[in-house]
Design an enzyme around this catalytic site. Structure first.
Site, short mmCIF file in Angstrom:
data_model
loop_
_atom_site.label_atom_id
_atom_site.label_comp_id
_atom_site.label_asym_id
_atom_site.label_seq_id
_atom_site.Cartn_x
_atom_site.Cartn_y
_atom_site.Cartn_z
N ALA A 140 5.43 6.02 25.70
CA ALA A 140 5.22 4.74 26.36
C ALA A 140 5.92 4.66 27.88
CB ALA A 140 5.51 3.63 25.52
N GLU A 150 1.54 5.18 0.98
CA GLU A 150 1.00 6.33 1.95
C GLU A 150 1.37 7.72 1.00
OE1 GLU A 150 1.36 6.34 6.18
OE2 GLU A 150 2.25 8.22 5.98
N PHE A 196 13.53 14.28 11.66
CA PHE A 196 12.01 13.76 12.06
C PHE A 196 12.35 12.68 12.86
CE2 PHE A 196 8.54 11.17 10.57
CZ PHE A 196 7.44 12.04 11.05
N ASP A 239 -0.27 14.14 17.42
CA ASP A 239 0.51 14.87 18.47
C ASP A 239 -0.14 16.21 18.71
OD1 ASP A 239 2.43 12.88 19.09
OD2 ASP A 239 3.17 13.25 17.18
N SER A 248 0.95 -1.19 -0.10
CA SER A 248 -0.02 0.19 -0.06
C SER A 248 0.88 1.24 -0.07
CB SER A 248 -0.73 0.12 1.11
OG SER A 248 -0.13 -0.12 2.21
N ARG A 250 -4.01 9.07 17.33
CA ARG A 250 -4.27 10.15 18.37
C ARG A 250 -3.72 11.34 17.53
NH1 ARG A 250 -0.52 10.30 23.16
NH2 ARG A 250 0.48 11.23 21.48
N HIS A 278 3.75 -1.32 3.77
CA HIS A 278 3.09 0.10 3.87
C HIS A 278 4.20 0.88 3.25
CE1 HIS A 278 0.12 3.01 4.39
NE2 HIS A 278 0.95 4.03 5.07
P1 FAD Z 1 -1.83 6.18 20.51
O1 FAD Z 1 -1.47 4.87 20.32
O2 FAD Z 1 -3.05 6.26 21.38
O3 FAD Z 1 -0.76 6.64 21.75
C1 FAD Z 1 0.73 6.68 21.67
C2 FAD Z 1 1.36 6.15 22.61
O4 FAD Z 1 1.21 6.73 23.85
C3 FAD Z 1 0.95 4.40 22.58
O5 FAD Z 1 1.66 3.76 21.89
C4 FAD Z 1 1.16 4.30 24.20
O6 FAD Z 1 2.44 3.92 24.55
C5 FAD Z 1 0.87 5.71 24.79
N1 FAD Z 1 -0.42 5.74 25.31
C6 FAD Z 1 -1.53 6.39 24.78
N2 FAD Z 1 -2.44 6.50 25.57
C7 FAD Z 1 -2.14 5.24 26.39
C8 FAD Z 1 -3.15 4.78 27.31
N3 FAD Z 1 -4.48 5.14 27.54
N4 FAD Z 1 -2.55 3.74 28.22
C9 FAD Z 1 -1.21 3.29 28.11
N5 FAD Z 1 -0.55 4.04 27.12
C10 FAD Z 1 -0.95 4.96 26.23
N6 FAD Z 1 0.26 11.63 12.79
C11 FAD Z 1 -0.48 12.61 12.31
O7 FAD Z 1 -0.60 13.66 12.75
N7 FAD Z 1 -1.22 12.31 10.83
C12 FAD Z 1 -0.92 11.13 10.48
O8 FAD Z 1 -1.88 10.88 9.41
C13 FAD Z 1 -0.07 10.19 10.85
N8 FAD Z 1 -0.21 8.76 10.21
C14 FAD Z 1 0.63 8.02 10.77
C15 FAD Z 1 0.60 6.59 10.30
C16 FAD Z 1 1.35 5.52 10.88
C17 FAD Z 1 1.38 4.31 10.21
C18 FAD Z 1 2.09 6.00 12.29
C19 FAD Z 1 2.99 4.83 12.58
C20 FAD Z 1 2.14 6.97 12.78
C21 FAD Z 1 1.53 8.03 11.96
N9 FAD Z 1 1.32 9.43 12.86
C22 FAD Z 1 0.44 10.47 12.03
C23 FAD Z 1 1.70 9.84 14.04
C24 FAD Z 1 0.89 9.53 15.23
O9 FAD Z 1 -0.01 10.48 15.43
C25 FAD Z 1 1.91 9.73 16.56
O10 FAD Z 1 2.98 8.85 16.69
C26 FAD Z 1 1.34 10.05 17.73
O11 FAD Z 1 2.31 10.49 18.72
C27 FAD Z 1 0.65 8.88 18.52
O12 FAD Z 1 -0.51 8.36 17.94
P2 FAD Z 1 -1.27 6.80 17.97
O13 FAD Z 1 -2.26 6.77 17.03
O14 FAD Z 1 -0.05 6.12 17.76
O15 FAD Z 1 -1.56 7.08 19.58
#
Ligand code: FAD
Length: 292
Positions: free
Chosen positions: A149, A15, A213, A107, A13, A105, A263
């Site tokens: 984490a 991106e 980055f 940043d 895929s 989620r 990906h």
């Molecule tokens: P989460 O998984 O919710 O949290 C990140 C980490 O924090 C977790 O891995 C965990 O260790 C800890 N954590 C969070 N909540 C809890 C909880 N309740 N209990 C325990 N631990 C917790 N960013 C963008 O802005 N736009 C994008 O389009 C984008 N695409 C991405 C695509 C991919 C494939 C990847 C790998 C990253 C992407 N990101 C993007 C970056 C991402 O937004 C960041 O890494 C952000 O810091 C974390 O998002 P997440 O969804 O992993 O969050």
């Protein structure tokens, strides 16, 4: 397929990110046509945390779908928005035909805090999206552990929560040390995670900015990459060849261990990503030139 290609067929895929200008969006059409020639399973389009690219992401998703007829995943982050706003946005996406979401989620921009009435992490977002509609949802995974984490184990537990909340697969942050990806997949399986874990593959475009980055997102740059890419700042052709070679060697290594779905973070640059596909025997539907 035989020859020099991995034994099991490779699927990919791609991106993309939404360009900042109208002209950039127009130019992306050509890039997308070229990338589509490799027959990816789907495209995905990133989303600026806090909704900074909301309109552009939706437009690019729509454009890629219309141009290629292929599925397109809309990334969606939840920081800076209320649950009601995210739910309404997801409902609109579903109505416009979007079926795939990469749920993140995101940043927080410096100085901002999470909206009290918002989804607080990606697991909550996945559960919310599942309540809105039957999306096919992917989430992010971190073989080198997310910087926030508490421990590698709590990171993995959180990934499991995201999948248990209704995501169907995880896409990893890019990792250049392939053994770390394989060990991570083993640990995930041992923790009861059965969903596909798709390695994110980063073909190096600009080594200096990749290093910058990577510091922010917790991805390490092995010393041997300095030897590979050092001094190539002004040698784009050689850099592209080295980047394609490195990414295809990584995919081959993973394929030899049974990981065959990748990906690719294309950074909107088709050539290196397409070279990687060619080197892996990903069957081209039509030539890149024909598609352009
Ligand atoms: P989460 O998984 O919710 O949290 C990140 C980490 O924090 C977790 O891995 C965990 O260790 C800890 N954590 C969070 N909540 C809890 C909880 N309740 N209990 C325990 N631990 C917790 N960013 C963008 O802005 N736009 C994008 O389009 C984008 N695409 C991405 C695509 C991919 C494939 C990847 C790998 C990253 C992407 N990101 C993007 C970056 C991402 O937004 C960041 O890494 C952000 O810091 C974390 O998002 P997440 O969804 O992993 O969050």
């Amino acid at each position: 397929m035989g020859g020099p290609f991995p034994e099991n067929p490779i699927t990919v895929s791609f991106e993309l990110f939404p360009p900042k200008t109208e002209r950039g969006i127009d130019n992306l059409g050509r890039t997308v046509a070229q990338l589509a020639s490799a027959g990816p399973q789907y495209f995905s389009v990133t989303y600026g945390a806090g909704g900074t690219t909301r309109d552009r992401t939706a437009r690019v998703v729509d454009m890629v779908r219309r141009h290629t007829g292929l599925p397109v995943a809309h990334h969606l982050t939840c920081v800076g928005a209320s649950r009601a706003e995210i739910d309404a946005q997801a409902q609109r996406l579903w109505e416009s035909g979007v079926r795939k979401i990469v749920a993140l989620r995101g940043d927080l921009p410096e100085g901002q805090t999470l909206a009290p009435d918002g989804y607080h992490d990606a697991a909550e977002l996945v559960a919310g999206l599942r309540r809105v509609a039957d999306f096919d949802i992917a989430v992010a995974a971190y073989p080198e552990v997310h910087p926030e984490a508490a421990s590698a184990q709590s990171d993995l537990d959180h990934l499991k929560r995201k999948l248990d909340a209704g995501a169907s697969r995880a896409i990893t942050q890019y990792v250049f040390d392939t053994d770390k990806i394989l060990r991570f997949i083993d640990r995930a399986r041992a923790a009861g995670i059965e969903a596909p874990i798709v390695p994110g593959i980063m073909p190096v475009a600009n080594f200096a900015s990749l290093k910058r980055f990577s510091e922010g997102c917790g991805a390490s740059i092995p010393d041997w990459m300095e030897a590979m890419f050092g001094g190539l700042d002004d040698a784009p052709d050689m850099r592209a060849m080295v980047a394609a070679s490195l990414a295809s060697v990584q995919c081959r290594h993973l394929a030899a261990e049974g990981v065959t779905d990748f990906h690719i973070y294309t950074l909107n640059k088709p050539d290196v990503s397409l070279s990687v596909c060619r080197a892996l025997g990903v069957p081209a539907r039509i030539s890149a030139e024909e598609a352009a």
